[in-house]
Design a protein around this motif. Sequence first.
Motif, PDB file in Angstrom:
ATOM      1  N   ALA A 168      44.048  26.432  42.958  1.00 48.81           N
ATOM      2  CA  ALA A 168      44.499  26.206  44.334  1.00 48.81           C
ATOM      3  C   ALA A 168      43.833  27.169  45.320  1.00 48.81           C
ATOM      4  O   ALA A 168      44.452  27.638  46.266  1.00 48.81           O
ATOM      5  CB  ALA A 168      46.026  26.309  44.419  1.00 48.81           C
ATOM      6  N   GLY A 169      42.569  27.467  45.063  1.00 48.71           N
ATOM      7  CA  GLY A 169      41.817  28.360  45.938  1.00 48.71           C
ATOM      8  C   GLY A 169      42.097  29.832  45.744  1.00 48.71           C
ATOM      9  O   GLY A 169      41.518  30.670  46.432  1.00 48.71           O
ATOM     10  N   LEU A 170      42.966  30.159  44.804  1.00 51.74           N
ATOM     11  CA  LEU A 170      43.352  31.551  44.570  1.00 51.74           C
ATOM     12  C   LEU A 170      42.738  32.064  43.282  1.00 51.74           C
ATOM     13  O   LEU A 170      42.951  31.486  42.210  1.00 51.74           O
ATOM     14  CB  LEU A 170      44.877  31.665  44.495  1.00 51.74           C
ATOM     15  CG  LEU A 170      45.636  31.177  45.727  1.00 51.74           C
ATOM     16  CD1 LEU A 170      47.130  31.159  45.449  1.00 51.74           C
ATOM     17  CD2 LEU A 170      45.306  32.038  46.925  1.00 51.74           C
ATOM     18  N   PRO A 171      41.967  33.152  43.358  1.00 55.95           N
ATOM     19  CA  PRO A 171      41.345  33.695  42.140  1.00 55.95           C
ATOM     20  C   PRO A 171      42.292  34.602  41.365  1.00 55.95           C
ATOM     21  O   PRO A 171      43.048  35.376  41.943  1.00 55.95           O
ATOM     22  CB  PRO A 171      40.167  34.494  42.688  1.00 55.95           C
ATOM     23  CG  PRO A 171      40.625  34.940  44.040  1.00 55.95           C
ATOM     24  CD  PRO A 171      41.507  33.834  44.564  1.00 55.95           C
ATOM     25  N   LEU A 172      42.233  34.479  40.070  1.00 50.78           N
ATOM     26  CA  LEU A 172      42.963  35.349  39.165  1.00 50.78           C
ATOM     27  C   LEU A 172      41.919  36.050  38.303  1.00 50.78           C
ATOM     28  O   LEU A 172      41.121  35.392  37.622  1.00 50.78           O
ATOM     29  CB  LEU A 172      43.919  34.539  38.284  1.00 50.78           C
ATOM     30  CG  LEU A 172      44.642  35.269  37.163  1.00 50.78           C
ATOM     31  CD1 LEU A 172      45.581  36.325  37.738  1.00 50.78           C
ATOM     32  CD2 LEU A 172      45.415  34.304  36.301  1.00 50.78           C
ATOM     33  N   ASP A 173      41.865  37.381  38.350  1.00 52.07           N
ATOM     34  CA  ASP A 173      40.907  38.118  37.536  1.00 52.07           C
ATOM     35  C   ASP A 173      41.377  38.138  36.094  1.00 52.07           C
ATOM     36  O   ASP A 173      42.449  38.658  35.777  1.00 52.07           O
ATOM     37  CB  ASP A 173      40.747  39.562  38.045  1.00 52.07           C
ATOM     38  CG  ASP A 173      39.849  39.633  39.262  1.00 52.07           C
ATOM     39  OD1 ASP A 173      38.996  38.756  39.440  1.00 52.07           O
ATOM     40  OD2 ASP A 173      40.003  40.590  40.044  1.00 52.07           O
ATOM     41  N   LEU A 174      40.558  37.561  35.216  1.00 50.69           N
ATOM     42  CA  LEU A 174      40.844  37.583  33.787  1.00 50.69           C
ATOM     43  C   LEU A 174      40.191  38.777  33.113  1.00 50.69           C
ATOM     44  O   LEU A 174      40.693  39.279  32.123  1.00 50.69           O
ATOM     45  CB  LEU A 174      40.322  36.294  33.135  1.00 50.69           C
ATOM     46  CG  LEU A 174      40.873  34.970  33.688  1.00 50.69           C
ATOM     47  CD1 LEU A 174      40.230  33.798  32.971  1.00 50.69           C
ATOM     48  CD2 LEU A 174      42.373  34.934  33.577  1.00 50.69           C
ATOM     49  N   LYS A 175      39.052  39.209  33.675  1.00 51.69           N
ATOM     50  CA  LYS A 175      38.323  40.355  33.146  1.00 51.69           C
ATOM     51  C   LYS A 175      37.630  41.041  34.308  1.00 51.69           C
ATOM     52  O   LYS A 175      36.983  40.397  35.115  1.00 51.69           O
ATOM     53  CB  LYS A 175      37.284  39.894  32.118  1.00 51.69           C
ATOM     54  CG  LYS A 175      36.392  41.005  31.580  1.00 51.69           C
ATOM     55  CD  LYS A 175      35.342  40.428  30.642  1.00 51.69           C
ATOM     56  CE  LYS A 175      34.362  41.462  30.166  1.00 51.69           C
ATOM     57  NZ  LYS A 175      33.275  40.886  29.356  1.00 51.69           N
ATOM     58  N   SER A 176      37.769  42.339  34.350  1.00 50.51           N
ATOM     59  CA  SER A 176      37.085  43.113  35.377  1.00 50.51           C
ATOM     60  C   SER A 176      36.662  44.434  34.755  1.00 50.51           C
ATOM     61  O   SER A 176      37.457  45.366  34.676  1.00 50.51           O
ATOM     62  CB  SER A 176      37.996  43.353  36.592  1.00 50.51           C
ATOM     63  OG  SER A 176      37.282  44.033  37.589  1.00 50.51           O
ATOM     64  N   SER A 177      35.423  44.483  34.288  1.00 45.76           N
ATOM     65  CA  SER A 177      34.905  45.696  33.662  1.00 45.76           C
ATOM     66  C   SER A 177      34.313  46.587  34.726  1.00 45.76           C
ATOM     67  O   SER A 177      33.218  46.349  35.202  1.00 45.76           O
ATOM     68  CB  SER A 177      33.820  45.351  32.626  1.00 45.76           C
ATOM     69  OG  SER A 177      34.375  44.578  31.605  1.00 45.76           O
ATOM     70  N   ALA A 178      35.054  47.574  35.116  1.00 48.09           N
ATOM     71  CA  ALA A 178      34.562  48.522  36.118  1.00 48.09           C
ATOM     72  C   ALA A 178      34.662  49.924  35.541  1.00 48.09           C
ATOM     73  O   ALA A 178      35.643  50.269  34.882  1.00 48.09           O
ATOM     74  CB  ALA A 178      35.394  48.416  37.389  1.00 48.09           C
ATOM     75  N   PRO A 179      33.648  50.735  35.777  1.00 49.43           N
ATOM     76  CA  PRO A 179      33.732  52.106  35.285  1.00 49.43           C
ATOM     77  C   PRO A 179      34.931  52.822  35.901  1.00 49.43           C
ATOM     78  O   PRO A 179      35.240  52.625  37.061  1.00 49.43           O
ATOM     79  CB  PRO A 179      32.424  52.740  35.743  1.00 49.43           C
ATOM     80  CG  PRO A 179      31.550  51.610  36.177  1.00 49.43           C
ATOM     81  CD  PRO A 179      32.434  50.452  36.491  1.00 49.43           C
ATOM     82  N   SER A 180      35.609  53.648  35.112  1.00 54.87           N
ATOM     83  CA  SER A 180      36.761  54.380  35.647  1.00 54.87           C
ATOM     84  C   SER A 180      36.357  55.665  36.281  1.00 54.87           C
ATOM     85  O   SER A 180      35.279  56.127  36.216  1.00 54.87           O
ATOM     86  CB  SER A 180      37.771  54.631  34.547  1.00 54.87           C
ATOM     87  OG  SER A 180      37.169  55.033  33.363  1.00 54.87           O
TER      88      SER A 180
END
Length: 180
Positions: A168-180
């Motif tokens: 419905a136009g809304l993104p859900l992040d399933l994976k977000s690999s970002a350095p901490s």
Amino acid sequence: MTDYDRPHHLILGGARSGKSAFAEREALATSGAAERFIYIATAEAHDDAMAARIAHHRAHRDARWQTVEAPLQLGATLVQHDAPDTVILVDCLSLWLSNALAADCWEAERAGLIEALSACRGRVLLVSNEVGSGVVPLGELSRVFVDEAGRLHQALAGLCARVSLVVAGLPLDLKSSAPS
């Protein structure tokens, strides 16, 4: 190379979920020092309805995008247009999968995409229909399509730093690999 080094983003969603519009916004908003924006379109207009869909996408696309048609040979197309200062958006993997199954070249196409994506120096956003939430199809070709799409999405999710599901136009992040 770790996920942190791969800026690639897999964007999944159902038909008319808003995944393409989200991918375009995401590409332009997080492009950093990108100088080129390549839109790899995999659709072919075999009927009036598909021609209308293609025209709709073209009409709503930002003028910064250079469109490249690639119904097949997606891996080679990625390699041809890849550069560190480039953002590439591929829309849509499920249409490309259909094209490759119809042309009986799926295994080679899949291998070429995985190899090319693993080597890409620019940022790649991949748009695809998530078809694994429904019932198992009755027809053999439909079952092959669903199975291969699921396997492809799993392989690409492993290569991408981000994976999003758009509903419905809304993104859900399933994976977000970002350095901490």
